[in-house]
Design a protein around this motif. Structure first.
Motif, mmCIF file in Angstrom:
data_model
loop_
_atom_site.group_PDB
_atom_site.id
_atom_site.type_symbol
_atom_site.label_atom_id
_atom_site.label_comp_id
_atom_site.label_asym_id
_atom_site.label_seq_id
_atom_site.Cartn_x
_atom_site.Cartn_y
_atom_site.Cartn_z
ATOM 1 N N ALA A 133 -0.960 3.607 5.158
ATOM 2 C CA ALA A 133 0.195 3.506 4.277
ATOM 3 C C ALA A 133 0.863 5.159 4.244
ATOM 4 O O ALA A 133 0.717 5.532 3.209
ATOM 5 N N LEU A 134 0.769 5.639 5.391
ATOM 6 C CA LEU A 134 1.645 6.786 5.665
ATOM 7 C C LEU A 134 3.126 6.612 5.506
ATOM 8 O O LEU A 134 3.561 5.584 5.928
ATOM 9 N N TRP A 135 3.775 7.418 4.756
ATOM 10 C CA TRP A 135 5.170 7.185 4.406
ATOM 11 C C TRP A 135 5.945 7.631 5.573
ATOM 12 O O TRP A 135 5.954 8.683 5.963
ATOM 13 N N ALA A 181 1.101 -1.018 -0.001
ATOM 14 C CA ALA A 181 0.082 0.112 0.148
ATOM 15 C C ALA A 181 1.081 1.113 -0.037
ATOM 16 O O ALA A 181 0.480 2.220 -0.348
ATOM 17 N N MET A 182 2.034 1.056 0.380
ATOM 18 C CA MET A 182 3.031 2.198 0.371
ATOM 19 C C MET A 182 3.253 3.103 -0.756
ATOM 20 O O MET A 182 3.252 4.145 -1.226
ATOM 21 N N VAL A 217 -1.765 6.133 -6.655
ATOM 22 C CA VAL A 217 -3.030 6.728 -6.864
ATOM 23 C C VAL A 217 -3.007 8.176 -6.626
ATOM 24 O O VAL A 217 -3.940 8.510 -7.084
ATOM 25 N N PHE A 263 -6.035 3.764 2.859
ATOM 26 C CA PHE A 263 -5.858 2.278 2.810
ATOM 27 C C PHE A 263 -6.247 1.993 4.325
ATOM 28 O O PHE A 263 -6.136 2.826 5.234
ATOM 29 N N ALA A 265 -0.227 3.899 -2.626
ATOM 30 C CA ALA A 265 -0.716 5.241 -2.197
ATOM 31 C C ALA A 265 -0.111 6.274 -2.957
ATOM 32 O O ALA A 265 -0.843 7.214 -3.121
ATOM 33 N N ASN A 323 -4.573 0.362 6.698
ATOM 34 C CA ASN A 323 -3.338 0.573 7.510
ATOM 35 C C ASN A 323 -2.860 2.022 7.182
ATOM 36 O O ASN A 323 -1.643 2.169 7.693
ATOM 37 N N LEU A 371 12.703 3.713 1.361
ATOM 38 C CA LEU A 371 12.153 2.798 2.508
ATOM 39 C C LEU A 371 12.834 1.270 2.303
ATOM 40 O O LEU A 371 12.914 0.714 3.511
ATOM 41 N N MET A 384 -7.399 7.548 -2.468
ATOM 42 C CA MET A 384 -7.603 6.455 -1.776
ATOM 43 C C MET A 384 -6.837 6.327 -0.282
ATOM 44 O O MET A 384 -5.862 7.013 -0.106
#
Lengths: 620, 353
Positions: free
Chosen positions: B85-87, A510-511, A517, B81, A514, B83, A533, B79
């Motif tokens: 999905a913060l970086w 999802a990282m 998107v 998510f 995100a 969880n 990361l 969107m």
């Protein structure tokens, strides 16, 4: 779950959905990444190995099993012959020469036995694996399950052998275990006779002492990752003691243990350093040494060596693929929910602590013999057959660091390793990204392809590169640089790619989704989200790739030997020992410098990754 | 803002049909929820709208534009998510600003728009924090701000509240509804929590095994479930298996064992014939603890759970199980015989499966 539906027959033959999916998943950057990685591995690994195989199965231009027939009928390689007798026990094994134990004067010589090249190779690898696994697992179990004074310090100390390769370690250990060596002098008063460990036994000893930490690390990680409730449940149901260990603990830790053992087996198979140091004994009758000996510095290649290479390659790849499959089949998905837990450990009583200390310190004493030997040699001024050198000096280091040749060797190694590491990091992150993030058929094969170098003995890669590029513009006769950079890149690729891959797997998909998107292109996502990361993992993996390039032996000696002015550090040590260099003291000094460099790099990698570092020495 | 339309979208993983001919229309500015148990395909559906999954067949439209093959980064969708999905390597400000920078918005605009959005989600002055310094609810707000700051055409929410504790969940539910109303943005909300879905949605699609089984307003889903699955999934209920006896004007007469019930068909368009097996479904709160209504049953209480504002009574009627919500003041014990009744309008008849 949705209900399963039977596969429709026509869809199996219809490639359109697959192509549509490929178009969907892959963008320009991904294609560039994929093609670069594939190109490097096909041109510099697959193709050379195919060439080796082709040479091995042809004779005078035609396909033929001539060389295999030749090898298997030559007692030098395969002396074992079954002979049938009319009398009991009806069959006898011929062709074994020398004896495992043999008294010569007042010296017991251990290990001068010789079963022929191929049996020797397999016996050494098997024994090394068995011994390393026993020692490694025993130590892992003690440290995973018991707490006692100083346990964390001792646990790190047990990893000291990782600081040296067999080549360096063998130089030191040889000084310890010969008839006039340090150990015999040390125990001269208590032993009725002297013991000399040589040949195959010496090889097994060197490898076991240097490789057991690999099993130790893998098994330790597996043991502390066992969810304590699984054992508590077993105890709750009435199992305890050895029954608990046999039915729950050991099976849960087995995948880790097997992964470590597999790596040891392959490292033992491909070890060229130890036989070189113990040349002249039965230790030189192993596949790596025999292949190496059949290359001449001028570049002429014996076809016999190609056939031997293919045999060695086949053994290690079969073992690798078989065990990897077996291990992955039995990898137990941990069913428990996440969340931190405290591994089960109990405090030892006073008396048991003393016993455990004796066991661990004994292991440590033996395990650090190679390093002690190298250190003593490196600081020795003159050393006859006494317990310690006649006097200590820094002269060996001064000579090494002042000699133009030595410095050039070291410089060469730095340049080649740095270049290789840069390529490895770029391609390794790309490969790990593709495997982890692109759901396209065949990405699993890419993963296998870039991990496979672990299973390919260095001497075989060297043989292939030699064969393919001898007459090319990057011929090793002109300069060793291009082929050594290539060889380091291929051989040390898995360390970085595994590290990057495990980093990506720990990073939620999802990282990156995100970012996509929100309108970021995949390229932008790759550089602004994914790379930052997994940076730490990649740095640590790159550090390992670098350090193992610096200490690489097989290809360095073979390719470096074709053009000594451009040869690297390990070739320099070899030349110092056997060529016109400065003898064993100077070679030991170079070895100590290499160990020091490894110490710095491994410590740094450990600090960066903390506990995750253990995952790097696992093949899974 | 746009209208989203899915036309018979299918997607399978190996032999599992994750989406099986899903057709849905989501109106402009609507808060539309896809509800279903885990593995029903609801997240896959959301991901096909976002552009993360390629459908095997079918098409997806944003208004008149076919976006089926459009990459995710071109769809202009926000969107959130599960969880968040913060970086972790960016501050709150950088997280929220990311989408604007990817769109090459001028720097000054980025600053003002991010600050305005942080104010909207009540996180003024938190821009310099790291995500891990925030509480779960605050992280949720950052994720929402990050998705909304780019002025997306659609907002996609994938179980956004499942990582929050019960109290915070209620609070954020209201927040999301408020912000969605304020921005008037077409929103697709995915959840497995029926209460959450009921409280927040304009309309709900219930999914089961890759198929949409019913699309309706929360009220109609609850009171007019068309299938046993929907009825069971949305709240509790009693199910009585019976056979159609005859039809009256609005009601049908249905025989359940010895008893005859007057029942209302959940879907008035469906025709039932005499002798057909049907299910009668009754909500727990529809029961009266006396014989004042038409459909009367005498059941045997097997268990009583006291819930504070009410008590839940499990009882048996022959072979069938009955769930009754009763006034907490009434004295009821297991083993006791209890006469209950239900109005025909609250005795729903659905097809037996």
């Amino acid at each position: 779950m949705a209900k399963p539906v039977p596969p429709e027959l026509h869809s199996i033959f219809d490639l359109r959905p697959a192509l549509r999916n490929l178009r969907w998943q892959m963008d320009a950057v991904a294609w560039v990444q994929l093609i670069s990685v594939l190109a490097v591995f096909v041109v510099f690994m697959v193709w050379p190995l195919l060439l080796v195989s082709y040479r091995a199965i042809t004779y005078e231009g035609a396909p033929s099993a001539y060389w295999f027939g030749f090898i298997l009928s030559d007692p030098f390689y395969w002396p074992l012959r079954l002979t049938f007798h009319p009398a009991f026990p009806f069959i006898a094994l011929l062709g074994v020469s020398g004896q495992l134990f043999q008294m010569a004067g007042n010296t017991l010589i251990v290990g001068a036995v010789d079963f022929g090249v191929i049996p020797n190779t397999l016996i050494v690898a098997t024994l090394t694996t068995a011994l390393s696994s026993t020692v490694g697992f025993l130590m892992a179990f003690i440290f995973a399950r018991y707490r006692f004074l100083g346990s964390s310090v001792l646990r790190i100390a047990l990893l000291i052998p990782l600081l040296s390769t067999p080549f360096v370690g063998a130089i030191g250990l040889k000084r310890m275990i010969t008839a006039q060596g340090v150990l015999n002098n040390l125990f001269a008063g208590v032993m009725p006779f002297r013991v000399e460990i040589t040949g195959l036994a010496a090889m097994v000893l060197v490898q076991t002492l240097l490789f057991y930490p690999i099993v130790f690390l893998n098994a330790y990680t597996a043991l502390i990752n066992i969810d304590p409730t699984e054992e508590e449940q077993a105890e709750n149901l009435g199992a305890s003691g050895f029954r608990l260990f046999r039915t729950v603990t050991l099976p849960l830790a087995t995948p880790g243990l097997e992964a470590g053992a597999l790596l040891v087996f392959i490292l033992s198979l491909e070890d060229l350093g130890t036989p070189i140091i113990f040349a002249g004994t039965s230790a030189e009758k192993v596949l790596t040494y025999q292949i190496w000996k059949r290359f001449s510095p001028s570049g002429s290649i014996s076809e016999e060596a190609m056939a031997l290479s293919l045999i060695l390659l086949a053994i290690s790849i079969i073992i690798f693929v078989a065990i990897r499959k077996y291990v992955s089949l039995r990898r137990y998905a941990m069913l428990s929910k996440g969340g931190a837990w405290h591994p089960r450990s109990s405090k030892l009583s006073w008396t048991t602590t003393v016993g455990v200390y004796i066991l661990i310190l004994g292991t440590l004493f033996v395990a650090t013999l190679p390093h002690t030997g190298v250190l003593l040699l490196a600081f020795a001024g003159q050393w006859g057959s006494s317990l310690l050198p006649d006097w200590f000096t820094l002269n060996n280091f001064v000579r090494v660091l002042n000699g133009p040749n030595f410095v050039r060797y070291i410089e060469n190694s730095f340049i080649y390793s740095t270049a290789a590491t840069i390529i490895i990091v770029i391609l390794g992150v790309s490969a790990a990204y593709l495997v982890s993030r692109k759901k396209v058929v065949g990405m699993g094969s890419l993963d296998t392809l870039v991990t496979l170098p672990i299973a390919i003995p260095g001497i075989v890669i060297a043989a292939g590169l030699f064969l393919q590029f001898l007459a090319s513009p990057i011929s090793p006769l002109v300069s060793a640089a291009p082929l050594l950079i290539i060889s380091y890149t291929i051989r040390k690729f898995p360390f970085t790619v595994r590290a990057a891959f495990s980093g990506l797997e720990q990073t939620d998909k999802a990282m990156d989704e995100a970012a996509v998107v929100l309108g970021a292109s995949r390229t932008r996502t790759f550089f602004t989200i994914i790379v930052p990361l997994v940076l730490l993992n990649v740095l640590a993996g790159g550090m390992l790739s670098f350090i193992y390039s610096m200490s690489e032996v097989s290809t360095s000696i073979l390719i470096g030997g074709a053009n000594p002015p451009t040869a690297p550090w390990t070739y320099g040590m070899y030349n110092t020992l056997y060529g016109l260099g400065g003898g064993v003291f100077a070679a030991a000094a170079m070895g100590v410098l290499l160990m020091l460099l490894q110490f710095v790099a491994l410590t740094a990698a450990n600090v960066i990754l903390r506990r995750r570092a253990t995952a790097l020495l696992s093949i899974s | 803002m746009v209208k989203i339309e899915a036309r018979s979208v299918s997607k399978r993983y190996g032999n599992v049909r994750a989406l099986d001919g899903v057709s849905l229309q989501i109106e402009d500015g609507e808060l539309f929820t896809v509800l279903g148990p885990s593995g029903c395909g609801k997240t896959t559906f959301l991901r096909t709208i976002a552009g993360f999954e390629l459908v095997d067949s079918g098409k997806i439209f944003f208004d008149k534009t076919d976006v089926t093959m459009m990459p995710a980064n071109k769809r202009n969708a926000g969107m959130v998510f599960q969880n968040y999905a913060l970086w972790p390597h960016m501050t709150v400000f950088q997280n929220v600003a990311y989408g604007l920078k990817a769109r090459k918005v001028p720097k000054n605009d980025v600053k003002s728009r991010v600050e305005r959005m942080l104010a909207l989600v009540k996180l003024e002055g938190m821009g310099d924090r790291s995500p891990h310094q925030l509480s779960g609810g605050q992280q949720q707000r950052v994720a929402l701000a990050r998705a909304l700051v780019i002025n997306p055409q659609v907002l996609l929410l994938d179980e956004p509240l499942s990582n929050l504790d019960a109290k915070l969940r209620l609070e954020m539910r209201t927040e999301i509804k408020r912000i969605q109303r304020e921005m008037g943005i077409t929103t697709v909300y995915v959840t497995h929590d029926q209460e959450e879905a009921m409280s927040i949605s304009d309309r709900i699609a219930v999914m089961h095994q890759g198929k949409v089984v019913q699309v309706d307003s929360p009220r109609d889903l609850y009171f007019k479930p068309q299938t046993q699955f929907v009825s069971e999934f949305i709240g509790q209920g009693t199910f009585l298996r019976g056979t159609v006896d005859s039809k009256e004007e609005t009601y049908y007469l249905v025989k359940v064992g010895e008893l005859t019930f007057r029942a209302m068909p959940a879907d008035p368009d469906l025709q039932y014939s005499k002798g057909e097996t049907v299910l009668l479904t009754i909500r727990p709160e529809s029961f009266r603890l006396d014989a004042s209504a038409e459909n009367v049953m005498l059941c045997l209480i097997t268990q009583v759970s006291f819930l504070g504002k009410s008590q839940r009574v499990l009882a048996e009627l022959g072979e069938e199980h009955v769930v009754i919500e009763a006034d907490p003041a009434t004295q009821l014990v297991a083993g006791q015989r209890l006469k209950v009744s239900v109005e025909p309008a609250k005795t729903l008849m659905i097809k037996a499966t």
